[in-house]
Design a protein around this motif. Sequence first.
Motif, PDB file in Angstrom:
ATOM      1  N   ARG A  48      -4.218  -4.077   4.382  1.00  0.00           N
ATOM      2  CA  ARG A  48      -4.126  -4.366   2.939  1.00  0.00           C
ATOM      3  C   ARG A  48      -4.246  -3.068   2.138  1.00  0.00           C
ATOM      4  N   TYR A  49      -5.124  -2.190   2.581  1.00  0.00           N
ATOM      5  CA  TYR A  49      -5.273  -0.886   1.928  1.00  0.00           C
ATOM      6  C   TYR A  49      -3.968  -0.093   2.010  1.00  0.00           C
ATOM      7  N   TYR A  69      -4.322   4.012  -7.628  1.00  0.00           N
ATOM      8  CA  TYR A  69      -4.673   4.092  -6.208  1.00  0.00           C
ATOM      9  C   TYR A  69      -6.097   3.594  -5.975  1.00  0.00           C
ATOM     10  N   LEU A  83     -11.855  -7.895  -4.429  1.00  0.00           N
ATOM     11  CA  LEU A  83     -10.713  -7.714  -3.529  1.00  0.00           C
ATOM     12  C   LEU A  83     -10.802  -8.594  -2.281  1.00  0.00           C
ATOM     13  N   HIS A 129      -1.344  -1.499  -0.319  1.00  0.00           N
ATOM     14  CA  HIS A 129      -1.635  -1.139  -1.709  1.00  0.00           C
ATOM     15  C   HIS A 129      -1.339   0.343  -1.961  1.00  0.00           C
ATOM     16  N   THR A 130      -1.689   1.199  -0.991  1.00  0.00           N
ATOM     17  CA  THR A 130      -1.659   2.642  -1.174  1.00  0.00           C
ATOM     18  C   THR A 130      -0.269   3.254  -1.041  1.00  0.00           C
ATOM     19  N   HIS A 183     -10.473  -1.985  -0.144  1.00  0.00           N
ATOM     20  CA  HIS A 183      -9.988  -2.482   1.147  1.00  0.00           C
ATOM     21  C   HIS A 183     -10.328  -1.477   2.251  1.00  0.00           C
ATOM     22  N   HIS A 207       1.820   4.303  -4.077  1.00  0.00           N
ATOM     23  CA  HIS A 207       1.189   5.394  -4.832  1.00  0.00           C
ATOM     24  C   HIS A 207       1.310   6.714  -4.072  1.00  0.00           C
ATOM     25  N   GLY A 261      -7.420  -0.131  -5.263  1.00  0.00           N
ATOM     26  CA  GLY A 261      -7.378  -0.809  -3.972  1.00  0.00           C
ATOM     27  C   GLY A 261      -8.212  -0.163  -2.889  1.00  0.00           C
TER      28      GLY A 261
END
Length: 142
Positions: free
Chosen positions: A61-62, A118, A47, A65-66, A124, A69, A121
Amino acid sequence: MDTAACYLEPTWNAGRDFAQREIAGELVMLNLLRFRAIADYSQSPELAPPRPIAGAAAYDRYVAHTLPHLRKSGGDILFRGEGRPFLIGPEGERWDRAMLIRQKSRGAFLAFAVAEAYLAGIGHRTAALADSRLLPRVELPR
């Protein structure tokens, strides 16, 4: 400030106790976050960006990504704010960011937290954080 103890994941006992709590309806998670100066992707090199980034950037970034979800599971971010010194609290304690995350139920949160999409990622988050707190809250009756 004591930097010996850092909290990035729930303990087994805390996770068990949360999973067994009888919570009817929505809950809100208070997140307090302290970032690393430079993100540490050593646990998730796949990552890692091409060049080093700040912990706050890795956490962004987390979140990116999250969020899909989280929303799919019935949750959302209610508040995300920059940390500042306490008005009431220890002078040496600092948190870089505070967040309030709403989830429709305890079960929805638990299902979200173990979903493979979930978890893909979560590296991160691990790279970003030096320390954190997560405090589940249930609204008092009116």
